[in-house]
Write an enzyme that holds these catalytic residues in place. Structure first.
Site, short mmCIF file in Angstrom:
data_model
loop_
_atom_site.label_atom_id
_atom_site.label_comp_id
_atom_site.label_asym_id
_atom_site.label_seq_id
_atom_site.Cartn_x
_atom_site.Cartn_y
_atom_site.Cartn_z
N PRO A 118 23.10 118.15 97.76
CA PRO A 118 23.38 117.84 99.17
C PRO A 118 24.29 118.92 99.78
O PRO A 118 25.30 119.28 99.18
CB PRO A 118 24.12 116.50 99.11
CG PRO A 118 23.91 115.98 97.72
CD PRO A 118 23.68 117.16 96.86
N HIS A 119 23.89 119.44 100.93
CA HIS A 119 24.72 120.42 101.64
C HIS A 119 24.27 120.50 103.08
O HIS A 119 23.18 120.08 103.43
CB HIS A 119 24.65 121.79 100.97
CG HIS A 119 23.28 122.41 100.97
ND1 HIS A 119 22.26 121.96 100.19
CD2 HIS A 119 22.76 123.45 101.68
CE1 HIS A 119 21.18 122.69 100.40
NE2 HIS A 119 21.45 123.60 101.31
N ALA A 120 25.13 121.05 103.92
CA ALA A 120 24.79 121.31 105.32
C ALA A 120 25.42 122.65 105.69
O ALA A 120 26.00 123.32 104.83
CB ALA A 120 25.31 120.19 106.22
#
Lengths: 151, 90
Positions: A65-67
């Site tokens: 998960p990353h942004a």
């Protein structure tokens, strides 16, 4: 792998999560607690998956998960969470539901500084023995020991 | 040849895929450049080969560039297989 500073506070072992969204929030919680990221970053990670599909699955059983950094990262870092039960992601274009149990939540501040973090993560997921042992782990201490052992 | 590694943001798994592809290219002694980008801009840059995950592979197939899906972005074996497969198809 000295680049990846994965202290005990950033390692979790959990039974399961109600759904993928909760799993993402759980996986990000240690980084939120330590002040690396803001709530807005977690919302962005969830929104990205809603928009783009389950693109964060980077290896069998492994989610990243990353942004984007500008969504609320103040300090780079990663947190590792192993879920005892499969977390299912919404089916993508191929209509196949994919699951993951190892969540590596990534917070990057800029593209260059997190290359070493990604290199470290690459070394983990290229090590099938480590991944298998992480999947078999049944406590946070076991996960911690494995990471120390293989780093 | 030009290889493009594609992921959602252009700096997570696509960079990991680029690291793996760079290793494979060096090992095989191929003349190739490898770039990483996000899904939003991937379609507009014609390249020889796009490496990406299953999700984006199905979205990008049918365009000007050849597309191969990779499940484990750190697996040299898998990336080498994808590149070999592409080279044989040419």
């Amino acid at each position: 792998m000295s680049e990846v500073q994965l202290t005990s506070d950033l390692i979790q072992w959990k039974d399961g999560a109600a759904d993928w969204e909760e799993a993402i929030r759980v996986s990000a919680a240690p980084l939120l607690q330590q002040g690396n990221i803001a709530e807005s970053y977690i919302d962005a990670m969830v929104e990205n998956i809603r928009t783009l599909g389950p693109y964060i699955l980077i290896a069998p059983n492994v989610a990243l998960p990353h942004a984007r950094p500008e969504m609320g990262v103040s300090e780079a870092g990663i947190a590792l969470t192993v879920f005892n039960e499969d977390v299912a992601f919404p089916a993508g274009h191929d209509n196949k539901t994919q699951t993951a149990r190892i969540f590596i939540c990534l917070a990057a501040v800029d593209s260059d500084s997190h290359l070493s973090l990604l290199q470290g993560i690459s070394q983990w997921i290229d090590n099938s023995e480590l991944l298998n042992r992480l999947l078999e782990a049944s406590s946070k201490d076991e996960v911690k020991d494995l990471i120390n052992q293989y780093s | 040849m030009k290889i493009l590694c594609v992921c959602g943001m252009g700096f997570g798994s696509s960079l990991m895929l680029k690291m793996t592809a760079d290793k494979v290219i060096k090992k095989k002694g191929l003349k190739a450049t490898v770039e990483a980008t996000d899904i939003g801009t991937a379609g507009s840059t014609p390249v020889d080969l796009i490496l990406t995950n299953n999700e984006f592979a199905s979205q990008l197939k049918g365009g000007k560039s050849e597309v191969r899906a990779v499940v484990n972005v750190a697996s040299e074996e898998e990336v080498e297989k994808a590149i070999n497969d592409f080279l044989e198809s040419q």
